[in-house]
Enzyme design. Sequence first.
Site, short mmCIF file in Angstrom:
data_model
loop_
_atom_site.label_atom_id
_atom_site.label_comp_id
_atom_site.label_asym_id
_atom_site.label_seq_id
_atom_site.Cartn_x
_atom_site.Cartn_y
_atom_site.Cartn_z
N ASN A 7 0.74 -0.98 0.08
CA ASN A 7 0.28 0.33 -0.39
C ASN A 7 0.78 1.00 0.28
O ASN A 7 1.31 1.76 0.65
CB ASN A 7 -0.94 0.37 1.06
CG ASN A 7 -1.90 1.20 1.48
OD1 ASN A 7 -1.60 2.25 0.41
ND2 ASN A 7 -2.68 1.54 3.31
N TRP A 8 0.87 2.16 -0.99
CA TRP A 8 2.09 2.64 -1.42
C TRP A 8 1.45 4.43 -1.00
O TRP A 8 1.77 5.28 -0.15
CB TRP A 8 2.19 3.08 -2.85
CG TRP A 8 2.83 1.79 -4.22
CD1 TRP A 8 3.11 0.89 -3.34
CD2 TRP A 8 3.66 2.15 -4.75
NE1 TRP A 8 4.08 0.36 -4.28
CE2 TRP A 8 4.14 0.81 -4.98
CE3 TRP A 8 3.46 2.74 -5.70
CZ2 TRP A 8 4.67 0.31 -6.43
CZ3 TRP A 8 3.67 2.45 -7.21
CH2 TRP A 8 4.45 0.91 -7.29
N LYS A 9 -0.23 4.21 -0.48
CA LYS A 9 -0.25 5.52 0.53
C LYS A 9 -0.17 6.78 -0.63
O LYS A 9 -0.51 6.51 -1.74
CB LYS A 9 -0.32 5.67 2.00
CG LYS A 9 -0.30 4.06 2.52
CD LYS A 9 -0.28 4.19 3.90
CE LYS A 9 -0.32 3.20 4.49
NZ LYS A 9 0.04 3.27 6.21
N HIS A 94 -9.06 1.28 5.57
CA HIS A 94 -8.07 1.17 5.88
C HIS A 94 -8.25 2.43 7.06
O HIS A 94 -9.08 2.97 6.56
CB HIS A 94 -7.24 1.95 5.34
CG HIS A 94 -5.91 1.91 5.25
ND1 HIS A 94 -5.08 2.82 5.97
CD2 HIS A 94 -4.88 0.88 5.15
CE1 HIS A 94 -3.73 2.60 6.27
NE2 HIS A 94 -3.87 1.57 5.59
N GLU A 96 -6.96 4.39 8.30
CA GLU A 96 -6.57 5.70 7.22
C GLU A 96 -7.94 6.55 6.85
O GLU A 96 -8.28 7.93 6.95
CB GLU A 96 -5.57 5.90 6.69
CG GLU A 96 -3.83 5.42 7.37
CD GLU A 96 -3.07 5.27 6.79
OE1 GLU A 96 -2.77 5.14 5.54
OE2 GLU A 96 -2.53 4.90 7.41
N GLU A 166 -5.29 -4.63 10.68
CA GLU A 166 -3.83 -3.83 10.88
C GLU A 166 -3.91 -2.81 12.28
O GLU A 166 -5.15 -2.00 12.30
CB GLU A 166 -4.47 -2.55 10.25
CG GLU A 166 -3.45 -3.29 8.35
CD GLU A 166 -3.50 -2.66 7.43
OE1 GLU A 166 -2.38 -3.07 6.68
OE2 GLU A 166 -3.84 -1.56 6.52
N GLY A 172 2.85 2.63 10.57
CA GLY A 172 3.60 3.75 10.48
C GLY A 172 3.57 4.14 12.06
O GLY A 172 5.31 5.07 11.92
N SER A 212 2.98 -1.41 10.56
CA SER A 212 4.51 -1.73 10.22
C SER A 212 5.96 -2.50 10.10
O SER A 212 6.87 -3.33 10.61
CB SER A 212 5.13 -1.16 11.44
OG SER A 212 5.19 0.18 12.03
N GLY A 233 2.80 -1.19 4.52
CA GLY A 233 2.81 0.27 3.65
C GLY A 233 4.29 0.72 3.61
O GLY A 233 4.61 0.30 3.00
N GLY A 234 5.27 1.53 4.20
CA GLY A 234 6.64 1.59 4.51
C GLY A 234 7.79 1.48 3.54
O GLY A 234 8.05 1.49 2.52
P1 13P Z 1 2.83 0.26 7.78
O1 13P Z 1 3.90 -0.61 7.21
O2 13P Z 1 4.11 1.83 6.70
O3 13P Z 1 3.36 1.35 9.25
O4 13P Z 1 1.68 0.97 6.99
C1 13P Z 1 0.90 -0.55 7.28
C2 13P Z 1 -0.22 -0.07 6.48
O5 13P Z 1 -1.38 0.82 6.64
C3 13P Z 1 -0.93 -0.50 5.10
O6 13P Z 1 -1.97 -0.35 4.93
#
Ligand code: 13P
Length: 258
Positions: A7-9, A94, A96, A166, A172, A212, A233-234
């Site tokens: 997930n590149w957000k 998600h 967020e 999640e 994050g 994470s 994510g990251g």
């Molecule tokens: P991180 O891996 O950056 O914590 O993000 C996880 C996430 O929200 C994937 O959708």
Amino acid sequence: MPFVGGNWKMNTDLASSVELADDIVAGCAAFVDRCDVAVFPPFPYLQVVGRTLGHHGILLGAQDVCHMPAGAYTGEVSVDMLLDLNVKVVLVGHSERRHVIGETDDLINAKVLAVLDAGLDVVLCVGETLEQRESGRTKEVNVHQLMAGLRAVTPDSMEQVTIAYEPVWAIGTGRTAGPDQAAEVHRVLRASIGDLYDDDISESIRLQYGGSVKAKDAAGLFARPEIDGGLIGGASLDPEQFKAIVAAAVDAASQEQE
Ligand code: 13P
């Protein structure tokens, strides 16, 4: 087969999204017969990333979608638009979007139904906040989000569904849920799916862990039979890390088969 998504957000730009997709093809295409791999770029780059992925078997995913089919919904993106771009899978719910944008359980459920109706796969995300965990509500919150998200989803459509656990406090923050913590919630989610549907569906549905996850954590998490992959994510913005995470999922699955 495990399932790992990146997930590149709201990251990358036009040039770096192409470069990242190219690097992910180079690193991960060899694994796609043993692990489903998807990337979820920002909407404006879906088309160019889709072209870059080509026919190497890495799936194009969208980070969100509108629950309505078409019309006067300024700023929204429909399932038909995603289908046009060869998107195969959509993230819904998600954290967020739940906690920053304010999406409700009803809206999330409407999005799940719209995605399934279009024949696309969905990754429904659930997870508790730190406050909810510390007040002993982890199970209740996750089961509630699961049941609300899956309301009116038929057993036949469940093969299009993946659940991503999640925990909000792990996203994050560099604070990963340990394999025990993640596996515990996965068992609760799987049991609830068994209650809602049947044992076949609860055994076959894939439950990803996200929050994470870095290459160094992946083997420990994926060694748990409860955990069928990850939503990254990251670390998905670093093609070497992402490749190592996919490789760990493949390794864990081959060891489970032995
Ligand atoms: P991180 O891996 O950056 O914590 O993000 C996880 C996430 O929200 C994937 O959708």
